[in-house]
Motif scaffolding. Structure first.
Motif, short mmCIF file in Angstrom:
data_model
loop_
_atom_site.label_atom_id
_atom_site.label_comp_id
_atom_site.label_asym_id
_atom_site.label_seq_id
_atom_site.Cartn_x
_atom_site.Cartn_y
_atom_site.Cartn_z
N GLY A 116 -3.55 1.75 9.91
CA GLY A 116 -3.05 3.10 9.67
C GLY A 116 -1.64 3.29 10.21
N ALA A 117 -1.38 2.77 11.40
CA ALA A 117 -0.04 2.87 11.98
C ALA A 117 0.97 2.08 11.15
N ALA A 118 0.60 0.92 10.67
CA ALA A 118 1.52 0.11 9.86
C ALA A 118 1.82 0.78 8.53
N ILE A 119 0.82 1.33 7.89
CA ILE A 119 1.03 2.01 6.60
C ILE A 119 1.85 3.28 6.80
N ALA A 120 1.55 4.04 7.85
CA ALA A 120 2.32 5.25 8.13
C ALA A 120 3.78 4.93 8.43
N GLY A 121 4.01 3.89 9.19
CA GLY A 121 5.39 3.46 9.46
C GLY A 121 6.10 3.03 8.20
N SER A 122 5.40 2.34 7.31
CA SER A 122 5.99 1.92 6.04
C SER A 122 6.32 3.11 5.15
N ILE A 172 0.84 -1.20 0.00
CA ILE A 172 0.00 0.00 0.00
C ILE A 172 0.87 1.25 0.00
N ALA A 173 1.96 1.23 0.77
CA ALA A 173 2.87 2.37 0.79
C ALA A 173 3.50 2.58 -0.58
N LYS A 174 3.82 1.50 -1.26
CA LYS A 174 4.39 1.60 -2.61
C LYS A 174 3.37 2.18 -3.58
N ILE A 175 2.11 1.83 -3.44
CA ILE A 175 1.06 2.38 -4.30
C ILE A 175 0.89 3.87 -4.01
N LEU A 176 0.93 4.25 -2.74
CA LEU A 176 0.76 5.65 -2.37
C LEU A 176 1.97 6.50 -2.73
N LEU A 177 3.15 5.89 -2.82
CA LEU A 177 4.38 6.60 -3.10
C LEU A 177 5.11 5.89 -4.24
N PRO A 178 4.60 6.02 -5.47
CA PRO A 178 5.21 5.30 -6.58
C PRO A 178 6.58 5.86 -6.95
N GLY A 179 7.31 5.08 -7.69
CA GLY A 179 8.64 5.49 -8.14
C GLY A 179 9.61 4.34 -8.02
N ARG A 180 10.83 4.62 -8.46
CA ARG A 180 11.86 3.59 -8.39
C ARG A 180 12.43 3.51 -6.99
N ASP A 181 12.49 2.31 -6.48
CA ASP A 181 13.10 2.09 -5.18
C ASP A 181 14.44 1.41 -5.38
N PRO A 182 15.44 1.81 -4.59
CA PRO A 182 16.75 1.19 -4.74
C PRO A 182 16.78 -0.30 -4.45
N GLY A 183 15.89 -0.78 -3.59
CA GLY A 183 15.90 -2.19 -3.22
C GLY A 183 14.97 -3.06 -4.03
N GLY A 184 14.14 -2.47 -4.87
CA GLY A 184 13.20 -3.24 -5.66
C GLY A 184 12.08 -3.81 -4.80
N ILE A 243 10.94 -3.27 3.96
CA ILE A 243 10.62 -1.97 4.55
C ILE A 243 9.18 -1.98 5.07
N GLY A 244 8.27 -2.60 4.35
CA GLY A 244 6.89 -2.70 4.81
C GLY A 244 6.76 -3.46 6.11
N ILE A 245 7.48 -4.56 6.24
CA ILE A 245 7.44 -5.34 7.47
C ILE A 245 8.02 -4.54 8.63
N ALA A 246 9.18 -3.91 8.40
CA ALA A 246 9.79 -3.10 9.45
C ALA A 246 8.91 -1.90 9.79
N GLY A 247 8.28 -1.31 8.79
CA GLY A 247 7.38 -0.18 9.03
C GLY A 247 6.16 -0.57 9.84
N ALA A 248 5.64 -1.75 9.61
CA ALA A 248 4.50 -2.22 10.39
C ALA A 248 4.88 -2.38 11.85
N PHE A 249 6.05 -2.96 12.11
CA PHE A 249 6.51 -3.09 13.48
C PHE A 249 6.76 -1.72 14.11
N LEU A 250 7.42 -0.83 13.36
CA LEU A 250 7.72 0.50 13.87
C LEU A 250 6.44 1.29 14.13
#
Length: 88
Positions: free
Chosen positions: A66-72, A16-28, A35-42
């Protein structure tokens, strides 16, 4: 929620974070997923710790999502700022 639920939530929050913030990511795809998993925990930890919003035991709690998506999103932006020019 158990650890498996948080991992699944992180995978979905990263997508969902990737959809909200499209573009090229260095990690693919793999980097964005991690990052999504770490963001959910954070996001869950920050929400419980500083916003006095305890983590619910239900998977479909809107505040937890909401907290997981915001962290991601925060981690994705930070990752792009730190490593964004490595694939140009």
């Amino acid at each position: 929620m158990g650890i498996i639920s948080w991992i699944v939530l992180g995978l979905l929050a990263g997508a969902i974070a990737k959809i909200l913030l499209p573009g090229r990511d260095p990690g693919g795809l793999i980097g964005t997923t991690l990052i999504g998993i770490a963001g959910a925990f954070l996001g869950g930890w920050l929400s419980a710790r500083f916003l006095d919003r305890p983590i619910e035991n239900q998977f479909f709690d809107l505040a937890t999502w909401g907290a997981a998506i915001a962290g991601s999103l925060v981690l994705l932006v930070a990752y792009r700022l730190l490593f964004g020019n490595s694939r140009d």
